[in-house]
Write an enzyme that holds these catalytic residues in place. Structure first.
Site, PDB file in Angstrom:
ATOM      1  N   CYS A 103       0.742  -1.229   0.273  1.00 19.59           N
ATOM      2  CA  CYS A 103       0.049  -0.091   0.123  1.00 19.59           C
ATOM      3  C   CYS A 103       0.796   0.967   0.061  1.00 19.59           C
ATOM      4  CB  CYS A 103      -1.105   0.064   0.610  1.00 19.59           C
ATOM      5  SG  CYS A 103      -1.918   1.781   1.168  1.00 19.59           S
ATOM      6  N   CYS A 109      -1.392   5.813   6.777  1.00 16.73           N
ATOM      7  CA  CYS A 109      -3.372   5.782   6.922  1.00 16.73           C
ATOM      8  C   CYS A 109      -2.968   4.587   8.415  1.00 16.73           C
ATOM      9  CB  CYS A 109      -3.693   4.661   5.875  1.00 16.73           C
ATOM     10  SG  CYS A 109      -5.216   3.903   6.135  1.00 16.73           S
ATOM     11  N   CYS A 112      -4.122  -0.304   9.063  1.00 12.83           N
ATOM     12  CA  CYS A 112      -4.118  -1.186   8.441  1.00 12.83           C
ATOM     13  C   CYS A 112      -2.222  -1.845   9.491  1.00 12.83           C
ATOM     14  CB  CYS A 112      -3.230  -2.087   6.917  1.00 12.83           C
ATOM     15  SG  CYS A 112      -4.398  -2.084   6.057  1.00 12.83           S
ATOM     16  N   CYS A 194      -7.984   1.225  -2.018  1.00 14.90           N
ATOM     17  CA  CYS A 194      -7.766   0.897  -0.431  1.00 14.90           C
ATOM     18  C   CYS A 194      -7.406  -1.029  -0.657  1.00 14.90           C
ATOM     19  CB  CYS A 194      -8.513   0.536   0.290  1.00 14.90           C
ATOM     20  SG  CYS A 194      -8.506  -0.235   1.393  1.00 14.90           S
ATOM     21  N   GLN A 318     -21.492  -9.362   8.853  1.00 20.74           N
ATOM     22  CA  GLN A 318     -19.717  -9.078   8.629  1.00 20.74           C
ATOM     23  C   GLN A 318     -19.184  -8.626   7.328  1.00 20.74           C
ATOM     24  OE1 GLN A 318     -17.927  -9.918  10.824  1.00 20.74           O
ATOM     25  NE2 GLN A 318     -19.240 -11.276  12.361  1.00 20.74           N
ATOM     26  N   TYR A 347     -27.743 -12.337  21.464  1.00 22.58           N
ATOM     27  CA  TYR A 347     -26.500 -10.850  20.370  1.00 22.58           C
ATOM     28  C   TYR A 347     -27.242 -11.350  19.250  1.00 22.58           C
ATOM     29  CZ  TYR A 347     -24.146 -10.253  25.006  1.00 22.58           C
ATOM     30  OH  TYR A 347     -23.993  -9.567  26.362  1.00 22.58           O
ATOM     31  N   GLU A 368     -31.939 -10.320  20.932  1.00 25.25           N
ATOM     32  CA  GLU A 368     -30.897  -9.077  20.421  1.00 25.25           C
ATOM     33  C   GLU A 368     -31.817  -7.754  20.852  1.00 25.25           C
ATOM     34  OE1 GLU A 368     -28.957  -6.614  19.253  1.00 25.25           O
ATOM     35  OE2 GLU A 368     -28.070  -7.938  18.547  1.00 25.25           O
ATOM     36  N   CYS A 443     -14.889 -11.392  19.216  1.00 28.82           N
ATOM     37  CA  CYS A 443     -13.811 -10.212  17.915  1.00 28.82           C
ATOM     38  C   CYS A 443     -13.041  -9.651  19.315  1.00 28.82           C
ATOM     39  CB  CYS A 443     -14.841  -9.577  17.750  1.00 28.82           C
ATOM     40  SG  CYS A 443     -15.719  -8.419  18.526  1.00 28.82           S
TER      41      CYS A 443
END
Length: 487
Positions: A103, A109, A112, A194, A318, A347, A368, A443
């Site tokens: 990149c 940026c 990442c 990107c 996702q 959830y 939820e 996550c």
């Protein structure tokens, strides 16, 4: 090996630096380093955020863009009692795992953090993050006699995977810019391409920047709270190719709106939906409360495996569909369904995991707290013809005990909480309901370890599978399988 100079960062950008201190303040605290001091050190590890870790005279320094086994020179920019932060100045001896980031704006940026690390090593690093958290926070043994943490499941091609872009819009030298924020700042790095975004998202953002500039639409000024166009959000169905364009504005009125819409339709192939969201607040939150469809459909469609999903402007879906199928497939495997089980999906969001489970469960109950997500979930169940799924709005820790009172027996409970992990009351509810299995989709490895420690009171944590949902970043998702202990 020849010495390597890292690319210079833009001097006007506040990138990865911590708040600056005065040299006098650091000296008064008698730290072994001084602010502005350039030190040479060997990098021995990698932090969970992807920064190199080294020691100078026994003092720990975190150096972004440095890698284990490397010898670097770094400039100290922030110091605390036990550790500090330094900017990479020179790579004296590069490590074998270093690769050239493809990149062109990687060094500026903040999107990442690991492009400079070979992908195979990224997968090893992410497995180690999960192991470290389970040991340190959860107190678990790993390996023989303890939890099995499998190698991270990665991608064959770890690029161009994101199906959603949220791009802030600003102005620079009289022109419209849009891209991503520099690390730890709100300085916009103008980006035309990107490498982790689906190509369709690049096309959408560039088209809107070009069209808005031509029509004289004013970008939002965050400091002055003036201007109209705050963000462009692009969504694409990876399997269907359908595209949605979302314009986040400070007010309802858009000058030359009809012409703007007409030009987007002409210049964005595959567009099925153009939506406006109004956010008039002085806030970092992207979306406001009001959403209107300017052209086309309210939703676009995509598939995860055989299941079709309707995706609205604000739906949680996702962002890596290929790895989502891997993640949900592992969730289904860990649930061990035979067709006779009742499953609760806490959830549940828009029902993505619920509908995967419904393929092999007798009944699935999804809960939820966000009403709009439940409406999407019901629509997705109907879209796919599932009649063995029930969705309800509410806090899982409140709804699940009532379901139990009404006679619902959960053979399996699946949780997929936000980064903060499960609510303590929900963990208590799970322990009280005593399902045969718990499948925890996470996550955040630290809150995963914390919550598993609580559930280990009644459950054996058998195995954890890391999944690389976000290649070239420091993030990692995991699926954990828990079996009820036989007393």
């Amino acid at each position: 090996m020849a010495k390597t100079q890292p690319k210079k960062r833009n001097a006007n950008k506040n990138t990865n630096r911590k708040p600056q201190q005065s040299k006098a303040a650091a000296a008064e605290k008698n730290y072994p380093v001084q602010l502005g001091q350039i030190v040479e050190l060997e990098i021995t590890g990698l932090s969970h955020e992807g920064a190199g870790v080294g020691r100078y005279n026994g003092y720990t320094l975190f150096v972004p863009q440095a890698l284990p086994t490397e010898v670097v020179k770094a400039k100290v920019v922030h110091a605390k009692r036990n550790f500090g932060f330094a900017d990479l100045v020179e790579i004296v001896q590069a490590g074998a795992q270093r690769v050239a980031p493809p990149c062109p704006v990687y060094d500026r940026c903040g999107g990442c953090s690991l492009q400079h690390l070979a992908y195979s090593e990224q997968l090893v690093h992410k497995q180690q993050i999960v192991i470290d958290n389970l040991r340190r926070i959860g107190g678990f043994e790993i390996g023989e006699g303890g939890i099995t943490v499998h190698p991270t499941l990665g991608m064959d091609n770890p690029w161009r995977y994101r199906n959603k872009a949220q791009v802030p819009i600003g102005e620079e030298e009289g022109g419209l810019v849009g891209g991503f924020y520099a690390e730890k700042s709100h300085d916009i790095i103008d980006i035309d391409e990107c490498l982790i975004q689906h190509e369709a998202n690049d096309e959408v953002v560039n088209a809107v920047k070009r069209i808005a500039s031509k029509l004289g639409i004013q970008p939002y000024n965050e400091e002055a709270h003036t201007g109209l166009l705050r963000h462009v959000v692009s969504r694409v169905g990876a399997k269907t190719g359908e595209r949605m364009v979302v314009l986040i504005t400070t007010e309802d009125f858009i000058p030359q709106r009809d012409l703007l819409v007409e030009m987007i339709v002409q210049q964005v192939p595959g567009v099925k939906s153009i939506v406006q969201n109004i956010n008039d607040r002085k806030t970092n939150v992207i979306f406001g409360d009001k959403t209107v469809t300017l052209w086309g459909n309210d939703v676009i469609y995509d598939y995860i495996g055989p299941i079709k999903f309707a995706i609205s402007a604000r739906s949680f879906y996702q962002v890596n569909p290929e790895q989502t199928e891997v993640l949900y497939g592992k969730t289904l495997e860990y649930a061990g369904l035979t067709g006779n089980e009742s499953v609760i999906d806490a959830y549940c969001g828009i029902g993505t995991i619920s509908l995967f489970l419904a393929q092999k469960a007798k009944y699935v109950y999804g809960v939820e707290i966000v009403p709009e997500a439940i409406e999407d979930a019901k629509r997705n169940a109907e879209l796919n013809g599932f009649e063995n799924v029930i969705f309800e709005v509410g806090a899982a820790e409140s709804v699940m005990p009532r379901w139990k009172f009404e006679g619902v027996r959960a053979d399996v409970i699946v949780v997929d909480p936000p980064r903060k992990g499960c609510d303590e009351a929900l963990l208590t509810t799970i322990l009280q309901m005593k399902p045969e299995k718990v499948v925890y989709v996470s996550c955040n490895p630290s809150t995963l370890a914390r919550d598993l420690k609580v559930l280990a009171e009644a459950y054996e944590v058998v195995e954890v599978q890391p999944v690389d949902m976000f290649p070239n970043t420091g993030h990692v998702e995991s699926v954990a399988r828990l079996d009820f202990k036989i007393k």
